[in-house]
Write a protein that holds these residues in place. Structure first.
Motif, mmCIF file in Angstrom:
data_model
loop_
_atom_site.group_PDB
_atom_site.id
_atom_site.type_symbol
_atom_site.label_atom_id
_atom_site.label_comp_id
_atom_site.label_asym_id
_atom_site.label_seq_id
_atom_site.Cartn_x
_atom_site.Cartn_y
_atom_site.Cartn_z
ATOM 1 N N LYS A 150 13.308 0.878 -9.299
ATOM 2 C CA LYS A 150 12.056 1.014 -8.551
ATOM 3 C C LYS A 150 10.971 1.783 -9.290
ATOM 4 O O LYS A 150 9.786 1.583 -9.043
ATOM 5 N N GLN A 151 11.380 2.639 -10.233
ATOM 6 C CA GLN A 151 10.356 3.398 -10.979
ATOM 7 C C GLN A 151 9.744 2.578 -12.121
ATOM 8 O O GLN A 151 8.736 2.983 -12.705
ATOM 9 N N ASP A 152 10.318 1.425 -12.439
ATOM 10 C CA ASP A 152 9.803 0.597 -13.536
ATOM 11 C C ASP A 152 8.636 -0.282 -13.066
ATOM 12 O O ASP A 152 8.694 -1.516 -13.113
ATOM 13 N N ILE A 153 7.565 0.388 -12.676
ATOM 14 C CA ILE A 153 6.416 -0.316 -12.096
ATOM 15 C C ILE A 153 5.850 -1.366 -13.067
ATOM 16 O O ILE A 153 5.493 -2.461 -12.657
ATOM 17 N N GLU A 154 5.794 -0.999 -14.368
ATOM 18 C CA GLU A 154 5.243 -1.945 -15.355
ATOM 19 C C GLU A 154 6.042 -3.242 -15.386
ATOM 20 O O GLU A 154 5.482 -4.325 -15.466
ATOM 21 N N VAL A 183 10.368 -1.605 -0.319
ATOM 22 C CA VAL A 183 9.653 -1.571 -1.595
ATOM 23 C C VAL A 183 8.581 -0.490 -1.516
ATOM 24 O O VAL A 183 7.837 -0.391 -0.536
ATOM 25 N N ASN A 184 8.528 0.308 -2.564
ATOM 26 C CA ASN A 184 7.596 1.428 -2.630
ATOM 27 C C ASN A 184 6.133 0.963 -2.581
ATOM 28 O O ASN A 184 5.787 -0.049 -3.165
ATOM 29 N N PHE A 185 5.288 1.738 -1.873
ATOM 30 C CA PHE A 185 3.885 1.342 -1.708
ATOM 31 C C PHE A 185 3.156 1.217 -3.040
ATOM 32 O O PHE A 185 2.252 0.413 -3.200
ATOM 33 N N LYS A 186 3.588 2.032 -4.013
ATOM 34 C CA LYS A 186 2.946 2.001 -5.330
ATOM 35 C C LYS A 186 3.216 0.663 -6.030
ATOM 36 O O LYS A 186 2.299 0.075 -6.610
ATOM 37 N N ALA A 187 4.437 0.208 -5.952
ATOM 38 C CA ALA A 187 4.777 -1.087 -6.555
ATOM 39 C C ALA A 187 3.957 -2.187 -5.884
ATOM 40 O O ALA A 187 3.418 -3.075 -6.554
ATOM 41 N N ILE A 188 3.848 -2.124 -4.552
ATOM 42 C CA ILE A 188 3.084 -3.142 -3.822
ATOM 43 C C ILE A 188 1.625 -3.131 -4.275
ATOM 44 O O ILE A 188 1.062 -4.166 -4.627
ATOM 45 N N SER A 189 1.015 -1.947 -4.298
ATOM 46 C CA SER A 189 -0.426 -1.897 -4.586
ATOM 47 C C SER A 189 -0.723 -2.248 -6.046
ATOM 48 O O SER A 189 -1.713 -2.924 -6.334
ATOM 49 N N GLU A 190 0.143 -1.844 -6.950
ATOM 50 C CA GLU A 190 -0.094 -2.161 -8.374
ATOM 51 C C GLU A 190 0.057 -3.653 -8.640
ATOM 52 O O GLU A 190 -0.687 -4.231 -9.425
ATOM 53 N N VAL A 191 1.024 -4.277 -7.987
ATOM 54 C CA VAL A 191 1.198 -5.724 -8.146
ATOM 55 C C VAL A 191 0.009 -6.449 -7.522
ATOM 56 O O VAL A 191 -0.592 -7.341 -8.115
ATOM 57 N N ARG A 206 11.655 -1.067 9.022
ATOM 58 C CA ARG A 206 12.192 -0.943 10.386
ATOM 59 C C ARG A 206 11.383 -0.023 11.286
ATOM 60 O O ARG A 206 11.817 0.333 12.375
ATOM 61 N N THR A 207 10.203 0.385 10.823
ATOM 62 C CA THR A 207 9.309 1.170 11.688
ATOM 63 C C THR A 207 7.895 0.607 11.580
ATOM 64 O O THR A 207 7.558 -0.071 10.601
ATOM 65 N N LYS A 208 7.092 0.921 12.604
ATOM 66 C CA LYS A 208 5.687 0.521 12.588
ATOM 67 C C LYS A 208 4.975 1.148 11.388
ATOM 68 O O LYS A 208 4.133 0.518 10.752
ATOM 69 N N GLU A 209 5.342 2.385 11.065
ATOM 70 C CA GLU A 209 4.726 3.096 9.936
ATOM 71 C C GLU A 209 4.999 2.358 8.618
ATOM 72 O O GLU A 209 4.101 2.191 7.797
ATOM 73 N N ALA A 210 6.245 1.963 8.444
ATOM 74 C CA ALA A 210 6.615 1.254 7.209
ATOM 75 C C ALA A 210 5.892 -0.088 7.127
ATOM 76 O O ALA A 210 5.459 -0.511 6.048
ATOM 77 N N LEU A 211 5.737 -0.729 8.275
ATOM 78 C CA LEU A 211 5.022 -2.010 8.316
ATOM 79 C C LEU A 211 3.556 -1.806 7.927
ATOM 80 O O LEU A 211 3.010 -2.516 7.074
ATOM 81 N N ASP A 212 2.918 -0.811 8.545
ATOM 82 C CA ASP A 212 1.514 -0.530 8.234
ATOM 83 C C ASP A 212 1.324 -0.137 6.772
ATOM 84 O O ASP A 212 0.354 -0.544 6.136
ATOM 85 N N LEU A 213 2.272 0.640 6.265
ATOM 86 C CA LEU A 213 2.182 1.062 4.869
ATOM 87 C C LEU A 213 2.239 -0.152 3.932
ATOM 88 O O LEU A 213 1.485 -0.227 2.955
ATOM 89 N N ALA A 214 3.104 -1.080 4.255
ATOM 90 C CA ALA A 214 3.203 -2.297 3.422
ATOM 91 C C ALA A 214 1.874 -3.066 3.454
ATOM 92 O O ALA A 214 1.358 -3.462 2.408
ATOM 93 N N TYR A 215 1.310 -3.249 4.656
ATOM 94 C CA TYR A 215 0.013 -3.943 4.754
ATOM 95 C C TYR A 215 -1.080 -3.170 4.024
ATOM 96 O O TYR A 215 -1.864 -3.751 3.270
ATOM 97 N N ASN A 216 -1.137 -1.881 4.257
ATOM 98 C CA ASN A 216 -2.213 -1.091 3.652
ATOM 99 C C ASN A 216 -2.091 -1.008 2.136
ATOM 100 O O ASN A 216 -3.073 -0.788 1.438
ATOM 101 N N SER A 217 -0.886 -1.195 1.625
ATOM 102 C CA SER A 217 -0.687 -1.193 0.173
ATOM 103 C C SER A 217 -1.057 -2.535 -0.442
ATOM 104 O O SER A 217 -1.193 -2.640 -1.657
ATOM 105 N N GLY A 218 -1.158 -3.585 0.396
ATOM 106 C CA GLY A 218 -1.592 -4.868 -0.149
ATOM 107 C C GLY A 218 -0.699 -6.055 0.151
ATOM 108 O O GLY A 218 -0.953 -7.154 -0.355
#
Ligand code: 1GP
Length: 240
Positions: A150-154, A183-191, A206-218
């Protein structure tokens, strides 16, 4: 090409898209009608059907039952060639581009062609990228491939972009069903920053927060399965 066209134009308009994943191995046909009613009343835009280990014909029975109860597009998300049925509307034609197992890159796709040819299914080429989540998932086990750390964003970015250059129409960042961490928000937003095509994200949300974070990350489309399998009241939690 209606399904893909709609995903793409919704993504352009920044509309949040949600697919409910139904694993034919984990549902009872007789409960599907009621479950579909809940999906119809929710913010869900798509239904995906698939799993890692599903008995032959089970997928078709599930798809037929769902089609009786919903107008949402029913899209195959197959773990194997045996899960292909022409009763669905479309299929994510997944190439597991994070892995180096030729069967899941191209082999099973060749096997699938006789079933897809003249099926009427909308075939949507999808670059499927498995990302480490803190525990082994069934995708990893069944495909015998290693997820990208997960840390291998590149590497995640370059894999996604390589998929796009190869002509994939969607990129799917997958933590795996029942993942410990999504999936980490950073990976989502960078991709997302570098991609022209729509981005799907799933696994362990599995939470509303995680869902919103995924959308807000892209994420243009989020896939959730386990959270609904475990507790249908999650439909209430994600209203609006
Ligand atoms: C799995 O991304 C999907 O392929 C959904 O995962 O079951 O953890 O929601 P969950």
């Amino acid at each position: 090409s209606a399904i893909y066209h709609n995903i793409k134009s919704a993504a352009k308009q920044k509309k949040k898209q949600l697919a409910i994943l139904i694993d034919p191995d984990k549902v009872k046909i007789e409960n599907l009608g009621k479950f579909a009613q809940k999906i119809n009343k929710s913010i869900a835009t798509h239904i995906f059907v698939g799993g890692s280990t599903v008995e032959e014909n089970e997928t078709e029975n599930v798809v037929l039952e769902l089609k009786k109860h919903t107008k949402l597009p029913v899209i195959l998300f197959p773990g194997d060639v045996t899960q292909i049925t022409d009763k669905a509307d479309g299929i994510l034609f997944l190439s597991l581009i994070s892995g180096r197992n030729p069967d899941y890159l191209i082999g099973k796709h060749v096997e699938a062609v006789p079933k897809l040819f003249r099926s009427g299914l909308e075939v949507i080429p999808t670059g499927y990228i498995l990302i480490e989540n803190g525990k082994e998932t069934s995708v990893e086990r069944v495909s015998q491939t290693k997820p990208i750390p997960k840390q291998d964003i590149e590497i995640i970015i370059n894999t996604a972009k390589a998929g796009e250059y190869l002509g994939q129409k969607l990129i799917y960042l997958e933590a795996g069903s029942g993942a410990k961490e999504p999936v980490n928000f950073k990976a989502i937003s960078e991709v997302k920053k570098r991609l022209e095509i729509p981005l799907i994200v799933g696994g362990g949300i599995r939470t509303k927060e995680a869902l919103d974070l995924a959308y807000n990350s892209g994420a243009d489309l989020v896939v959730i399965g386990t959270a609904f399998e475990e507790d249908e009241s999650f439909f209430e939690e994600i209203k609006v």
